[in-house]
Design a protein around this motif. Structure first.
Motif, short mmCIF file in Angstrom:
data_model
loop_
_atom_site.label_atom_id
_atom_site.label_comp_id
_atom_site.label_asym_id
_atom_site.label_seq_id
_atom_site.Cartn_x
_atom_site.Cartn_y
_atom_site.Cartn_z
N ASP A 37 0.81 -1.21 0.00
CA ASP A 37 0.00 0.00 0.00
C ASP A 37 0.85 1.27 0.00
N LEU A 38 2.08 1.16 0.45
CA LEU A 38 2.92 2.34 0.56
C LEU A 38 3.67 2.67 -0.72
N ALA A 39 3.93 1.67 -1.53
CA ALA A 39 4.76 1.89 -2.71
C ALA A 39 4.24 2.99 -3.63
N PRO A 40 2.94 3.08 -3.92
CA PRO A 40 2.48 4.14 -4.84
C PRO A 40 2.70 5.55 -4.32
N ARG A 41 2.94 5.72 -3.04
CA ARG A 41 3.10 7.05 -2.47
C ARG A 41 4.52 7.60 -2.65
N HIS A 42 5.46 6.75 -3.09
CA HIS A 42 6.86 7.15 -3.08
C HIS A 42 7.56 6.75 -4.37
N ASP A 43 8.67 7.45 -4.63
CA ASP A 43 9.50 7.07 -5.76
C ASP A 43 10.32 5.82 -5.43
N LEU A 44 10.64 5.65 -4.14
CA LEU A 44 11.39 4.48 -3.70
C LEU A 44 10.91 4.09 -2.32
N LEU A 45 10.75 2.80 -2.09
CA LEU A 45 10.37 2.29 -0.78
C LEU A 45 11.52 1.43 -0.25
N VAL A 46 11.95 1.73 0.97
CA VAL A 46 13.02 0.99 1.62
C VAL A 46 12.46 0.35 2.88
N VAL A 47 12.64 -0.96 3.01
CA VAL A 47 12.10 -1.71 4.15
C VAL A 47 13.26 -2.03 5.09
N ALA A 48 13.11 -1.60 6.35
CA ALA A 48 14.21 -1.73 7.30
C ALA A 48 13.80 -2.46 8.57
N ASN A 49 12.64 -3.08 8.59
CA ASN A 49 12.29 -3.89 9.76
C ASN A 49 12.16 -5.35 9.35
N GLY A 50 12.21 -6.22 10.34
CA GLY A 50 12.28 -7.64 10.03
C GLY A 50 11.10 -8.45 10.51
N ASN A 51 9.89 -7.84 10.54
CA ASN A 51 8.75 -8.62 11.02
C ASN A 51 8.35 -9.68 10.01
N ARG A 52 7.51 -10.57 10.43
CA ARG A 52 7.18 -11.74 9.60
C ARG A 52 6.48 -11.35 8.31
N MET A 53 5.64 -10.31 8.37
CA MET A 53 4.94 -9.89 7.17
C MET A 53 5.94 -9.43 6.10
N VAL A 54 6.98 -8.75 6.55
CA VAL A 54 7.97 -8.23 5.62
C VAL A 54 8.87 -9.34 5.09
N ARG A 55 9.18 -10.33 5.92
CA ARG A 55 10.14 -11.36 5.53
C ARG A 55 9.69 -12.14 4.30
N ARG A 56 8.40 -12.24 4.11
CA ARG A 56 7.93 -13.00 2.94
C ARG A 56 8.31 -12.30 1.64
N LEU A 57 8.50 -10.98 1.70
CA LEU A 57 8.91 -10.25 0.50
C LEU A 57 10.37 -10.50 0.16
N PHE A 58 11.16 -10.80 1.16
CA PHE A 58 12.60 -10.94 0.98
C PHE A 58 13.03 -12.31 1.48
N PRO A 59 12.86 -13.36 0.67
CA PRO A 59 13.22 -14.71 1.12
C PRO A 59 14.72 -14.84 1.33
N ALA A 60 15.09 -15.83 2.12
CA ALA A 60 16.50 -16.08 2.40
C ALA A 60 17.25 -16.39 1.12
N ASP A 61 18.45 -15.88 1.02
CA ASP A 61 19.34 -16.17 -0.10
C ASP A 61 20.21 -17.36 0.31
N PRO A 62 19.96 -18.54 -0.24
CA PRO A 62 20.68 -19.73 0.24
C PRO A 62 22.18 -19.67 -0.02
N GLU A 63 22.61 -18.97 -1.06
CA GLU A 63 24.03 -18.89 -1.35
C GLU A 63 24.79 -18.05 -0.33
N ARG A 64 24.06 -17.18 0.37
CA ARG A 64 24.70 -16.30 1.34
C ARG A 64 24.30 -16.64 2.77
N SER A 65 23.51 -17.66 2.95
CA SER A 65 22.99 -18.03 4.27
C SER A 65 23.35 -19.49 4.57
N PRO A 66 24.49 -19.73 5.21
CA PRO A 66 24.93 -21.12 5.41
C PRO A 66 24.19 -21.86 6.51
#
Length: 420
Positions: free
Chosen positions: A129-158
């Motif tokens: 809902d926030l993206a249309p309000r801005h030219d760029l959206l930066v997410v800096a918290n780690g709650n569960r709702m947000v984590r689904r947007l940024f899945p773990a990178d297996p190559e960088r997460s041993p």
């Protein structure tokens, strides 16, 4: 003028918003809670902010803790390496780190942002809902709702499971051997026990922290309920300290030892992880991840807040210099640029969770015998990129030791004389 939305009110989000303000970029902070909410609750972490982070805070005009009780000037380090006595050394940390509870620190930064005209939106906001309000959206918290947007990178997460179980709190009754110093006890196969001074909402107190390897002898105390039976919890913790770090136990007054208040304790476990640094949203726009939304490091090397600060400044500079749309190409490129620094921090932090290799044990032995090595090693925690070059290979450690040996032997520091 570009409009940037910053989701999250931790160190990464707030330093990013403040830096964008300085650079003339319009920023809006979206926070789950307001100032009072940031001041409430249990301690979530115990960050040590090294010299480069403090310098960035001075540039932002928000550094407000330049006094000894909010600083760590020395580290007392021991590694139990299987011999009759542990390897031990006392080292000067230059410049000193700053140790201030985030329930004090974060409201201070948020107040500065708002006082300077920044927009703060409080509530539960969906990223889409926030993206249309801005030219760029930066997410800096780690709650569960947000984590689904940024899945773990297996190559960088041993790791797929926590490497340490944490039990850390604020206590009365612990004396210092050297003023304004941290005690770090490395216990191979068991974990670590740390003592450090801190400025909390109750004033100057001490943190006693247990970082337990899962299944090891330090773990049981991490699961005890301090509220249900405070006396039993304190007794078990003192027994653990006496067994594994008897010299630290000697400095604890049994009659005075207690949590500074009910609830002033953090217990739990986290899995070190690197997530994807950007995400494509449903409307085709992209969002960038920083801070806890992007990288979670184990707290042992005290790099989380410092990496968050570095990333905030680096990203702010990229945004302010960008002349074009903040599209997928920008987000992909910006995340790659940020990773150039962050990867060294991640690899170094992860390496500390394993058994130290022979060249690292050798470096500890040299530090125990040569103050030049000890001071350089400890002060290097403010420069994790250089430290990883030092510790990642035997050649790096050898070059580090050679540089140390070229330095003059420092005079005795009267501040390190034991007090008691």
């Amino acid at each position: 003028m570009s409009r940037v939305g910053v989701v999250g009110s931790g160190i990464s989000g707030l330093q990013l918003a403040l830096r964008l303000q300085q650079l003339g970029v319009e920023a809006t902070v979206y926070s789950d809670v307001g100032l009072d909410g940031l001041k409430d609750g249990r301690p979530r972490n115990f960050p040590a902010r090294f010299g480069p982070t403090q310098q960035r805070e001075r540039e932002l005009g928000v550094f407000d803790w330049d006094f000894p009780d909010a600083q760590v000037h020395h580290w007392e380090v021991s590694m139990h390496a299987g011999g009759p006595r542990p390897l031990e050394f006392l080292a000067a940390l230059r410049p000193p780190s700053s140790v201030v509870d985030f329930r004090i620190y974060l409201p201070h930064l948020l107040s500065a942002f708002v006082d300077r005209g920044g927009e703060l939106m409080i509530g539960d906001h969906a990223v889409e809902d926030l993206a249309p309000r801005h030219d760029l959206l930066v997410v800096a918290n780690g709650n569960r709702m947000v984590r689904r947007l940024f899945p773990a990178d297996p190559e960088r997460s041993p790791y797929s499971a926590p490497q340490r179980v944490l039990c850390a709190g604020y206590y009365f009754g612990i004396a210092e051997d050297v003023p304004h110093s941290v005690d770090i006890h490395f216990l191979p196969g068991a974990g670590e026990i740390l003592k450090l001074p801190f400025v909390s909402p109750a004033g100057r107190v001490d943190v006693l922290a247990v970082e337990a390897i899962p299944g090891g002898p330090l773990e049981p105390v991490c699961h005890l309920d301090a509220r249900a039976d405070p006396a039993a919890f304190h007794r078990a913790l003192l027994e653990l300290v006496a067994t594994h770090t008897p010299r630290l136990r000697e400095r604890i007054d049994t009659g005075e030892f207690s949590l500074t208040a009910p609830g002033e304790l953090a217990q739990g476990a986290l899995t070190p992880v690197v997530r994807r640094g950007w995400a494509r949203l449903d409307d085709g726009t992209c969002a960038l991840a920083v801070g806890d939304a992007w990288i979670t490091n184990d707290p042992l090397t005290a790099q989380g807040a410092n990496l968050g600060s570095h990333t905030a400044f680096a990203l702010a500079d990229l945004v302010a210099a960008h002349d074009g749309p903040f599209d997928e190409e920008f987000c992909r490129g910006a995340s790659a640029r940020l990773w150039e620094h962050a990867r060294h921090v991640v690899e170094w932090s992860n390496a500390f969770l394993g058994e130290p290799p022979p060249h690292v044990r050798g470096l500890f032995a040299r530090a125990a015998a040569d103050r030049r090595v000890a001071d350089a090693f400890v002060s290097g925690f403010g420069d994790p990129v250089s430290m990883w070059r030092t510790l990642s290979t035997p050649d790096g450690a050898a070059a580090f030791l050679a540089r140390c040996e070229q330095q003059p032997v420092p005079p005795a520091d009267p501040a390190t004389a034991p007090h008691g």
